[in-house]
Design an enzyme around this catalytic site. Structure first.
Site, PDB file in Angstrom:
ATOM      1  N   HIS A   1       2.009   4.765  -2.757  1.00 33.04           N
ATOM      2  CA  HIS A   1       2.165   6.245  -2.620  1.00 33.04           C
ATOM      3  C   HIS A   1       3.253   6.854  -2.761  1.00 33.04           C
ATOM      4  O   HIS A   1       3.519   7.712  -3.449  1.00 33.04           O
ATOM      5  CB  HIS A   1       1.724   6.479  -1.089  1.00 33.04           C
ATOM      6  CG  HIS A   1       0.256   6.204  -0.613  1.00 33.04           C
ATOM      7  ND1 HIS A   1      -0.810   6.745  -1.524  1.00 33.04           N
ATOM      8  CD2 HIS A   1      -0.350   5.583   0.298  1.00 33.04           C
ATOM      9  CE1 HIS A   1      -1.981   6.307  -0.929  1.00 33.04           C
ATOM     10  NE2 HIS A   1      -1.752   5.710   0.072  1.00 33.04           N
TER      11      HIS A   1
ATOM     12  N   HIS B   1       0.978  -1.171   0.114  1.00 28.70           N
ATOM     13  CA  HIS B   1      -0.070   0.038  -0.150  1.00 28.70           C
ATOM     14  C   HIS B   1       0.978   1.139   0.018  1.00 28.70           C
ATOM     15  O   HIS B   1       0.773   2.195  -0.825  1.00 28.70           O
ATOM     16  CB  HIS B   1      -0.896  -0.052   1.008  1.00 28.70           C
ATOM     17  CG  HIS B   1      -1.871   1.045   1.263  1.00 28.70           C
ATOM     18  ND1 HIS B   1      -3.241   1.100   0.610  1.00 28.70           N
ATOM     19  CD2 HIS B   1      -1.523   2.433   1.954  1.00 28.70           C
ATOM     20  CE1 HIS B   1      -3.785   2.375   1.054  1.00 28.70           C
ATOM     21  NE2 HIS B   1      -2.633   3.041   1.835  1.00 28.70           N
ATOM     22  N   GLU B   2       2.037   1.357   0.882  1.00 29.10           N
ATOM     23  CA  GLU B   2       2.520   2.460   1.153  1.00 29.10           C
ATOM     24  C   GLU B   2       3.511   2.653  -0.323  1.00 29.10           C
ATOM     25  O   GLU B   2       4.172   3.994  -0.501  1.00 29.10           O
ATOM     26  CB  GLU B   2       3.502   2.644   2.391  1.00 29.10           C
ATOM     27  CG  GLU B   2       2.443   2.243   3.712  1.00 29.10           C
ATOM     28  CD  GLU B   2       1.602   3.533   3.911  1.00 29.10           C
ATOM     29  OE1 GLU B   2       1.860   4.639   3.181  1.00 29.10           O
ATOM     30  OE2 GLU B   2       0.615   3.383   4.499  1.00 29.10           O
TER      31      GLU B   2
END
Length: 557
Positions: free
Chosen positions: A21, A17-18
Site C-alpha cells: 500500500h 502487506h502494508e
C-alpha cells in the site's frame, strides 16, 4: 521460542502487506501520514519528512494512514490533490490491491530462497526403465539425456518438470548413448492425480527412474546352479571373480561371457533380527559369504544359465493376518501374474492392483518352481482429512526389497537458479489454487467450516515448523502469506476486497457511493469479520482441547 517465531512471522507478513500500500501510494503522489506495524503502545517512532514510521507492541496488524478528505483532519489547499480520494479510480484500485498482491507475490521469493539452497542434483541419466510405459524400448539404462526439444538440461529435476508439463505431447530427446548422440522421440503418458478438495491434476510421465537397481538377486528354482552354489533370494552381490559389483548391470556384464566356468561370488545376506531395539523396530543385519557359481554353458540369458534374476518381483515381507497372508502369499514368492496378465516388474504389479483398488484380484506366483495363486483385496481405511472430507486409503501389505543405487550428484550451476525460480512459481500457484478451491468448497458446503483456523492454529503451526529448521519456517510463512493475501481480497467491507467492491460500484454508477452507505456496509463487514474470527477461535480452542485430551489418554494408558 514459539512466541518469537509467531511475532517474527506476523511482523514480516504485515510489513510486506502494508509496504505494498505504502509504495504504490507514494508512487502516485498520495500523502502518507503514518506507516505503522503493530498495535498498542509504540515502542519505536521515526519521523520522516511527511510520514511517521511506528512499531507497535502487539504485532497483530498494521496500517498505512493516507491523507483523506473524509477524515476529521483538515486538508490544506496545496494537499488537496494529494488525498486518496483525489486520485483516479484506477490508481486507487492499484493502491488497495497492492497489499494483498504483495502477500501473494512475496512467497515466490520465500520459495525461491528454499529451492535455491539445493545445490546438488541427480543427473539426467536413465537408471531404470519401467515396463509398459512410454520409455520402454526407446530409452535404456545408462542413457544420458542432454536436451529436450532443443532445451539443454543438466539435472533429472529439469527433465521431470518438462515431462510433467507435456502429457500426450511428443518430446524430442537428445541422448548420449554408447559414446554417440542419438535422437529419441517419446510421448509422455498422462497420469491423473487426485488431490484433496476434489482437485485433479494431470501430469506427464515417461516411466524412468534416475537410479539403477542394486545387484540383489532372486532365485525361483531349487535345481538352479545359483541355488546349488548356496546363493539365496535377496543376497546382495558385491564381487564376482574379484570384480567389484555396484549395480545389477554390473552383475549381468560380469557373467555375460561365462559359459560353464566356476567363479567365486561374494555376497551380503540380510538376516532378520528379532525384537530389535527391544521390539521397537524391524531390522536386518548383513551376513557375508562366498559361493562358487558355475553357470551352465550356452547362449541363453542369465536366468536360464545360472538361475539368477533381479529380486524386484520377489516378495520380501508379508504381515501375518493380512489378506495377502491369508491368500498363502509368503516371503520369497515370485509374483508372475495379476488377474491372468503377466507382470514383469513390481511397479507394474502395484499399478494393476491400484487401478481397481476396491476390487478383488487374483495373484499368481512361483514358490520353489511351483505355480500357486490366490485372491486378495487391498486393505481399505476411510478417514476424515483436515478439510472434513471422507477419503479412502488403500494399502498393499506385501512388500518387495529392491534397493536402488543413485548416480553421483552433479552441481546445478546456472540451471539451478532457473529451476528454483520456476519451482517457486509453481509452488505459489499450487497454494493459491488450493486455498481458492478450499474457500469455494466451504461456500458449497462440501468442506466443514470447522476447518477454519485462527491465531492459535497459526501459532502452533509456526512453532512446529520453526522447530524443524529455517526452511520449514520459511515454507510455513509462504503459505500463511498467501492465505493472508487472498483473505484480504474477499469482498467484505473493512477488508481490501471490500474497498475494491466499493470501487466497482463507483465505476458502474460513475460516482462514489454515499458516505453513509459505506459506513453501514463497513459496520456490517466488521460484524461478519468478527463472526468469522469467533468461529476460527472456537475451532482453535476445540483442536487444542482435543490435543490435551489425547495427551491425558496417553498418560493414563
Amino acid at each position: 521460542m514459539d512466541l518469537l517465531y509467531f511475532a517474527l512471522l506476523c511482523s514480516v507478513l504485515i510489513f510486506v502487506h502494508e509496504l505494498g500500500h505504502f509504495v504504490c501510494a507514494k508512487l502516485f503522489g498520495v500523502k502518507v501520514l503514518t506507516f505503522s506495524i503493530g498495535f498498542g503502545p509504540k515502542i519505536l517512532r521515526l519521523r520522516g519528512r511527511e510520514t511517521e514510521y511506528c512499531v507497535g507492541l502487539l504485532p497483530l496488524g498494521g496500517f498505512v494512514k493516507m491523507l483523506e478528505e473524509t477524515r476529521q483532519e483538515p486538508v490544506l489547499p496545496e494537499d488537496r490533490r494529494r488525498t486518496f480520494e483525489a486520485q483516479a479510480l484506477w490508481k486507487r484500485v492499484i493502491i488497495v490491491l497492492a497489499g494483498p498482491a504483495m502477500n501473494v507475490l512475496f512467497p515466490v521469493l520465500l520459495y525461491f530462497a528454499v529451492f535455491v539452497g539445493e545445490t546438488r542434483f541427480v543427473p539426467p541419466t536413465v537408471g531404470a526403465v519401467l515396463p509398459a510405459h512410454p520409455a520402454e524400448g526407446k530409452l535404456h539404462p545408462g542413457d544420458r539425456i542432454l536436451e529436450v526439444d532443443g532445451e539443454r538440461i543438466t539435472t533429472f529435476a529439469e527433465l521431470q518438470r518438462i515431462v510433467a508439463k507435456n502429457p500426450g505431447q511428443e518430446l524430442k530427446l537428445k541422448v548420449f548413448r554408447d559414446r554417440q548422440h542419438v535422437e529419441v522421440k517419446v510421448i509422455p503418458e498422462e497420469k491423473v492425480i487426485q488431490k484433496p478438495l476434489e482437485i485433479v491434476e494431470r501430469i506427464g510421465e515417461l516411466g524412468i527412474r534416475p537410479s539403477r537397481p542394486a545387484p540383489v538377486i532372486g532365485i525361483s528354482r531349487l535345481d538352479s546352479p545359483a541355488y546349488r552354489a548356496g546363493l539365496r533370494s535377496f543376497d546382495l552381490v558385491t564381487e564376482v571373480g574379484g570384480r567389484p559389483i555396484k549395480t545389477w548391470t554390473d552383475l549381468e556384464q560380469a557373467l555375460t561371457d561365462n559359459r560353464g566356468a566356476t567363479v567365486p561370488v561374494t555376497y551380503l545376506r540380510p538376516m532378520p533380527v528379532t525384537r530389535a531395539l527391544g521390539g521397537l523396530a524391524d531390522m536386518a543385519v548383513y551376513e557375508s559369504g562366498v559361493a562358487a557359481l558355475t553357470p551352465e554353458s550356452g547362449v541363453a540369458d542369465l536366468q536360464s544359465r545360472a538361475g539368477i534374476e533381479h529380486a524386484d518381483l520377489y516378495v520380501a515381507d508379508v504381515p501375518q493376518g493380512s489378506a495377502e497372508w491369508k491368500a498363502d502369499l509368503r516371503p520369497g514368492d515370485r509374483i508372475t501374474e495379476v488377474d491372468g496378465v503377466e507382470v514383469t516388474a513390481w511397479s507394474t504389479f502395484t499399478e494393476r492392483l491400484f487401478a481397481s483398488p476396491d476390487k478383488p484380484h487374483v495373484i499368481t506366483w512361483l514358490r520353489a518352481g511351483q505355480r500357486k495363486s490366490g485372491t486378495i483385496e487391498l486393505r481399505r481405511e476411510d478417514y476424515l482429512d483436515e478439510y472434513g472430507q471422507t477419503r479412502p486409503r488403500f494399502f498393499l501389505r506385501a512388500t518387495n526389497w529392491s534397493p536402488m543405487v543413485p548416480e553421483p550428484y552433479v552441481e546445478g550451476g546456472p540451471a539451478a537458479i532457473r529451476l528454483a525460480f520456476e519451482n517457486a512459481l509453481d509452488e505459489t500457484y499450487d497454494v493459491i489454487r488450493f486455498i481458492m478451491v478450499g474457500i469455494l468448497r466451504i461456500v458449497e458446503g462440501k468442506v466443514s467450516i470447522s476447518t477454519l483456523g485462527g491465531p492459535i492454529t497459526v501459532y502452533d503451526v509456526v512453532g512446529e515448523e520453526g522447530a524443524k529448521g529455517v526452511s520449514y519456517f520459511v515454507w510455513a510463512m509462504a503459505v500463511i502469506s498467501i492465505n493472508l493475501g487472498l483473505i484480504n481480497l474477499l469482498p467484505i467491507p473493512v477488508l481490501d476486497g471490500g474497498h475494491l467492491l466499493f470501487f466497482t460500484f463507483e465505476a458502474v454508477l460513475r460516482r462514489p457511493l454515499p458516505l453513509r452507505v459505506r459506513e453501514i456496509a463497513s459496520l456490517a463487514g466488521l460484524m461478519i469479520l468478527v463472526g468469522l474470527m469467533g468461529i476460527a477461535f472456537k475451532n482453535d480452542v476445540e483442536r487444542r482441547w482435543d490435543v490435551i485430551q489425547g495427551q491425558f489418554r496417553e498418560l493414563a494408558g
